[in-house]
Design an enzyme around this catalytic site. Structure first.
Site, PDB file in Angstrom:
ATOM      1  N   LEU A 157       0.826  -1.211   0.000  1.00 33.39           N
ATOM      2  CA  LEU A 157       0.000   0.000   0.000  1.00 33.39           C
ATOM      3  C   LEU A 157       0.856   1.254   0.000  1.00 33.39           C
ATOM      4  CD1 LEU A 157      -2.940  -0.951   2.363  1.00 33.39           C
ATOM      5  CD2 LEU A 157      -2.915  -0.791  -0.124  1.00 33.39           C
ATOM      6  N   GLY A 210       4.093   1.627  -0.924  1.00 35.77           N
ATOM      7  CA  GLY A 210       4.937   1.743  -2.108  1.00 35.77           C
ATOM      8  C   GLY A 210       4.142   2.022  -3.374  1.00 35.77           C
ATOM      9  N   HIS A 266      -0.578 -10.809  17.211  1.00 37.41           N
ATOM     10  CA  HIS A 266      -2.008 -10.693  16.920  1.00 37.41           C
ATOM     11  C   HIS A 266      -2.787 -11.816  17.585  1.00 37.41           C
ATOM     12  CE1 HIS A 266      -5.714 -10.381  14.708  1.00 37.41           C
ATOM     13  NE2 HIS A 266      -5.295  -9.249  14.190  1.00 37.41           N
ATOM     14  N   SER A 273      -9.170 -12.129  10.656  1.00 34.55           N
ATOM     15  CA  SER A 273      -9.436 -10.752  11.047  1.00 34.55           C
ATOM     16  C   SER A 273      -9.981 -10.685  12.461  1.00 34.55           C
ATOM     17  CB  SER A 273     -10.468 -10.148  10.115  1.00 34.55           C
ATOM     18  OG  SER A 273     -10.959  -8.960  10.690  1.00 34.55           O
ATOM     19  N   ARG A 290      -5.133  -5.494  21.064  1.00 36.48           N
ATOM     20  CA  ARG A 290      -4.497  -6.742  20.647  1.00 36.48           C
ATOM     21  C   ARG A 290      -3.512  -7.288  21.676  1.00 36.48           C
ATOM     22  NH1 ARG A 290      -3.349  -5.399  14.255  1.00 36.48           N
ATOM     23  NH2 ARG A 290      -5.519  -5.676  13.676  1.00 36.48           N
ATOM     24  N   HIS A 346       2.600 -10.628  13.907  1.00 32.72           N
ATOM     25  CA  HIS A 346       1.768 -10.134  12.823  1.00 32.72           C
ATOM     26  C   HIS A 346       2.318  -8.877  12.170  1.00 32.72           C
ATOM     27  CE1 HIS A 346      -1.669  -9.044  10.549  1.00 32.72           C
ATOM     28  NE2 HIS A 346      -2.013  -8.036  11.306  1.00 32.72           N
ATOM     29  N   GLU A 381       4.963   0.230   6.865  1.00 31.45           N
ATOM     30  CA  GLU A 381       5.429  -0.572   7.998  1.00 31.45           C
ATOM     31  C   GLU A 381       6.946  -0.485   8.167  1.00 31.45           C
ATOM     32  OE1 GLU A 381       4.101  -4.647   7.921  1.00 31.45           O
ATOM     33  OE2 GLU A 381       5.111  -5.148   9.801  1.00 31.45           O
TER      34      GLU A 381
END
Lengths: 247, 666
Positions: free
Chosen positions: B62, B64, B285, B303, B350, B425, B449
């Site tokens: 996303l 890049g 996660h 998810s 989380r 995660h 990230e």
């Protein structure tokens, strides 16, 4: 379980390939198909034979990187990606034949790895909506009826794996193409370029050397995401409309 | 709790202290005006000059893809690299749940400030205020952009976008596309990117891996990449380099990352002078499918939107753990999150959900197959939701996740409760960047990230997609122009000493990996490293364990360079060689992560330091001593696998817009 594997080995794009036979032992039914190949590759590495090249990345069925012909079926006996196929779908003593996708438009790079660059070039031909960053109106400015939104989503589920091409006797990419055309044609944002898009994408598809569609339906059967064949109807409808408009 | 003693990392000579970082380059003034000020103050590049400026983008997730497309649209000359066979396969694609945006479409009290507040609080007050505020500010534009591109977000019958509450927040601000939001957002960015490829502003290099950074006169000026198909080592020069190469969770071997996800691009930049910030900040996660055996090659996340309707429990009694869960009566079940955290229940952040799952399993009340001595799993039960909403409604919401679970485990979650367990995660740590997303090497920018800036010590659900796209579409294109306005820089000759040095080091390293021809496979080293990291640098850490881990990793790295076996040649596709290079870098990163974890003697975010806890076993943060970003400078160690003693630079975290509080979800 113990298995006999007949696997396509090919050193490079211009080399002659062949099926070679390997044995694997004590395979757990909870392993994924690719984990079974990992085990084989560890065996080969220990024995001094170069491991088998195969593509995979996310290993959760969404990136579309993996894809093998398994005993003649794209992604094997279940309706899923190769990485999500588990060994519980096979039985002890089975002989499994593993080959790369076969299509002129997907040349073999090595062993089970093929070049699917043709798909990127089809998208480059028109598989987008032309909107520069920063020029978008508010997201709620254009409501989209749920029926259209849902069909757009269903078509957009395509993961570009190429199973449709591998399964098709004509090596046609019409299911892939139809899914992109339908995704964008169902949305109001996709209307301005709708007719130009379909023509450019179909031209690129043909130029890449994919075959034509003869309504066999093997593509949709093999599609791990269950993209229905009617996206090809939408593609044909739009193409007819576009060509009439151009006459 | 520690006294004011010397830090064990210093005592054992594992690091030294350096100069603090004084300036993050955020503009002065109230936080709400900073971004507007920066956009105004950042120099402009005349449209006709843009095509003379070359930018390299490494990574096509996303961050890049959106960044490369936007820079291409602006008219810069962009080269984009990915190791995958197509940009659209980058691992952002696997994100399921959703993307946050402060649209307040639900009129439930959301705002830019609240999204900012939740993100800083969720990050346990270890994120930088100025960057997070900007993230919240641009979040609404992301949704507009994606909808215009044709991203098929979930809609209501009236045709407007649907939202849900997600992962520990009490407003509904999460936009989603069934269980594949990441794929749909990435397709949007990918299509925008391919449009620029067709326009000729972007050149695409797929199946290429960056193996070295070229630094000339202190500036990032290009990369050395390997064509993974032909094996050719290529030199690519530019006026600026952007790393959007993702996270390094695969240092744990088992994680929810893709098989190819790696640290090489950022680690090579680190070795060349870019500081690595908070490397030990790892997100574990809570809702992943448990490990089923030794063959496991990766873990699959489901998810956490599942926590909206699923209820998490384990048996109250150990002797019930191997029973069919449907035969365990209500009164013998411990819905431990609802019990401990009555107001948040199953929607706690989380880190808390993960740690409590570990606690109940350590207590012997885990479920599922025995892995070692313990059962590592807890139930995620939808029977109440199915009764309340009907199976069809549950299927409409979670159908693809249920299918995925059934395919992997062979169990039907409509009938039997799912089993879940935490897994690595996401990494909040990454290369240090300033407000402009520029690293400590001028001309080297880091997005998504791969950088460290927005999530502190713990990332809220549905924020990774937001950050990747915020950086790529809106932040980087505005900040990088301030740097590019100084260019074009002096053209580089192919025989420039800096280019030759970078190229030579890649060639030597590749040759050496193939020459060792030892006894052990790359995977065997990777698995062993993963076990060390999970055991000592995972959810719970101790000083003793981390010191041990550093020793173990050093020994393993030494063995790797002596005993790894990589077959095949350098001039064809060679997946073992690719993996070997990545694992070699993980073996260095792992050590730095342990040193970072060792030095941080507090529990915060996802990191529970056993020596720093409250009387009832909750994490205890230590703001007096650790209210800072730990930015590590690589120091010494020239050869392959050689690391010197890292230098710690501290960036103090200053909270002006938000009051610092001890987090409590009770």
């Amino acid at each position: 379980m113990n298995l006999t594997l007949r696997i396509w080995r090919q050193a490079g794009p211009r080399h002659q390939g062949e099926l070679r036979t390997y044995k694997v032992k004590d395979i757990s039914p909870d392993m994924s198909f690719l984990e079974m190949l990992d085990v084989l590759n560890e065996q080969l590495n220990a024995a001094g034979e170069e491991p088998i090249a195969f593509d995979s990345d996310c290993r959760e069925g969404i990136c579309g990187t993996c894809g093998l012909m398994i005993s003649g079926e794209a992604h094997g006996p279940e309706k899923t990606t190769t990485c999500q196929l588990h060994m519980r779908s096979f039985s002890d003593g089975e002989v499994i034949t593993i080959e790369p996708w076969r299509a002129n438009a997907f040349p073999v790079i090595k062993d089970l790895v093929v070049d699917r660059g043709a798909f990127d070039r089809i998208i480059q031909a028109g598989g987008y909506i032309s909107v520069n960053t920063g020029s978008a109106p508010d997201a709620h400015a254009t409501p989209v009826p749920k029926r259209n939104a849902d069909r757009a989503f269903q078509a957009a589920e395509c993961i570009q794996c190429g199973a449709c091409v591998a399964a098709c006797p004509n090596a046609s990419a019409m299911l892939f193409l139809g899914s992109k055309v339908t995704h964008l044609a169902e949305l109001p944002q996709g209307q301005p370029e709708r007719m130009a898009r379909v023509v450019k994408m179909v031209d690129q598809h043909d130029a890449e050397g994919f075959g034509g569609c003869t309504n066999v339906g093997a593509c949709s059967q093999a599609c791990p995401k269950g993209i229905p064949q009617d996206v090809i109807s939408t593609l044909n409808f739009d193409l007819r409309t576009a060509l009439r408009g151009n006459r | 709790m520690f006294g004011k003693t010397e830090n064990a990392g210093v005592v054992h000579g594992l690091y030294t202290d350096g100069e603090p970082i004084a300036d993050t380059k955020a503009p002065a003034g109230p936080i709400a005006d900073m971004w507007r000020t920066r956009q105004f103050e950042a120099a402009l590049v005349n449209p006709s000059n843009r095509r003379k400026l070359d930018v390299i983008m490494v990574g096509t997730g996303l961050a890049g893809a959106s960044g490369a497309a936007t820079l291409g649209e602006a008219g810069y000359n962009v080269k984009v690299f990915c190791y995958q066979d197509s940009p659209r396969r980058a691992h952002s694609i696997a994100a399921q749940g959703g993307i946050n945006a402060a649209k307040n479409y639900k009129e439930d009290g959301d705002s830019v400030y609240r999204l900012f507040y939740d993100t800083v609080k969720g990050g346990d007050y270890r994120a930088r205020e100025s960057n997070v505020y900007r993230l919240a500010e641009v979040s609404a534009n992301i949704i507009d952009q994606c909808v215009a591109q044709g991203v098929p977000f979930a809609r209501e019958y009236g045709g407007l976008l649907d939202n849900r509450s997600f992962g520990g927040v009490q407003v509904s601000r999460t936009f989603y596309a069934r269980g594949q939001t990441g794929q749909q957002l990435l397709i949007g960015a990918y299509q925008a990117l391919e449009r620029q490829v067709a326009e000729g502003t972007v050149q695409q290099f797929s199946r290429h891996e960056m193996l070295e950074l070229i630094v000339v006169d202190g500036r990032a000026r290009g990369i050395i990449a390997r064509d993974l198909v032909t094996g050719a080592i290529e030199t690519h020069v530019a006026d600026a380099v952007v790393l959007a190469s993702g996270g390094y969770g695969n240092v744990f071997f088992l994680s929810t990352n893709a098989m190819g996800s790696n640290v090489t691009a950022t680690w090579r930049a680190h070795r060349k002078g870019a500081y690595m910030a908070n490397p030990c900040y790892t997100q574990i996660h809570p809702t992943c499918i448990p490990v089923s055996g030794e063959h496991q090659s990766k873990l699959t996340l489901m998810s956490e939107s599942l926590r909206n309707d699923g209820r998490i429990w384990v048996p109250k009694n150990r002797e019930d753990c191997d029973k069919d869960p449907r035969d365990i009566p209500e009164e013998d079940r411990d819905y431990y999150l609802e019990r401990i955290y009555p107001s948040f229940g199953n929607l706690v952040p989380r880190d808390i959900a993960s740690r409590q799952a570990k606690n109940v399993c350590d207590d012997g009340r885990g479920v599922g197959p025995l892995v070692g001595d313990f059962r590592r799993g807890v139930y995620l039960d939808f029977s109440d939701a199915i009764q309340r909403l009907g199976a069809a409604a549950v299927e409409a919401k979670y159908g693809n996740l249920f299918d995925m679970y059934a395919r992997i485990t062979g169990e039907n979650p409509y009938q039997v409760p799912m089993r879940i367990y935490p897994a690595v995660h996401y990494v909040m740590g990454g290369l240090w960047v300033d407000y402009d997303l520029q690293s400590t090497i001028p001309g080297l920018f880091v997005t998504g990230e791969a950088n460290f800036s927005d999530h502190g010590a713990n990332r809220l659900g549905a924020s990774a997609l937001m950050q990747g796209l915020a950086d790529g579409y809106f932040v980087l294109p505005n900040t990088i122009r301030d740097y590019l306005a100084k260019g074009p820089f002096t053209p580089l000759a192919a025989d420039d000493p800096a280019v030759a040095e970078a190229r030579g080091s890649v060639e030597r390293r590749t040759a050496r990996l193939l020459e060792i021809n030892g006894e052990r496979s790359v995977d065997s080293f990777h698995k062993e490293l993963g076990m060390i990291m999970w055991e000592y640098c995972g959810m719970e850490r101790t000083e003793e364990g981390l010191l041990k881990a550093v020793d173990l990793i050093r020994g393993l790295r030494e063995e790797f360079w002596r005993n790894v076996r990589v077959l095949g040649s350098a001039d064809t596709l060679n997946q073992s060689l690719e993996k070997a290079g990545r694992v070699a870098d993980f073996l260095e990163l792992g050590e730095l992560m342990c040193i970072d974890a060792l030095h941080r003697r507090e529990s915060c975010g996802g990191h529970f330091r056993a020596e720093s806890q409250t009387e009832d076993g909750e994490a205890m943060r230590n703001d007096d001593d650790f209210l800072y970003v730990a930015a590590w400078e690589f120091h010494g160690g020239d050869g392959d696998g050689e690391m010197g003693t890292p230098v710690l630079h501290k960036e103090d975290l200053v909270y002006e817009a938000i009051e610092l509080k001890q987090r409590s979800y009770k």
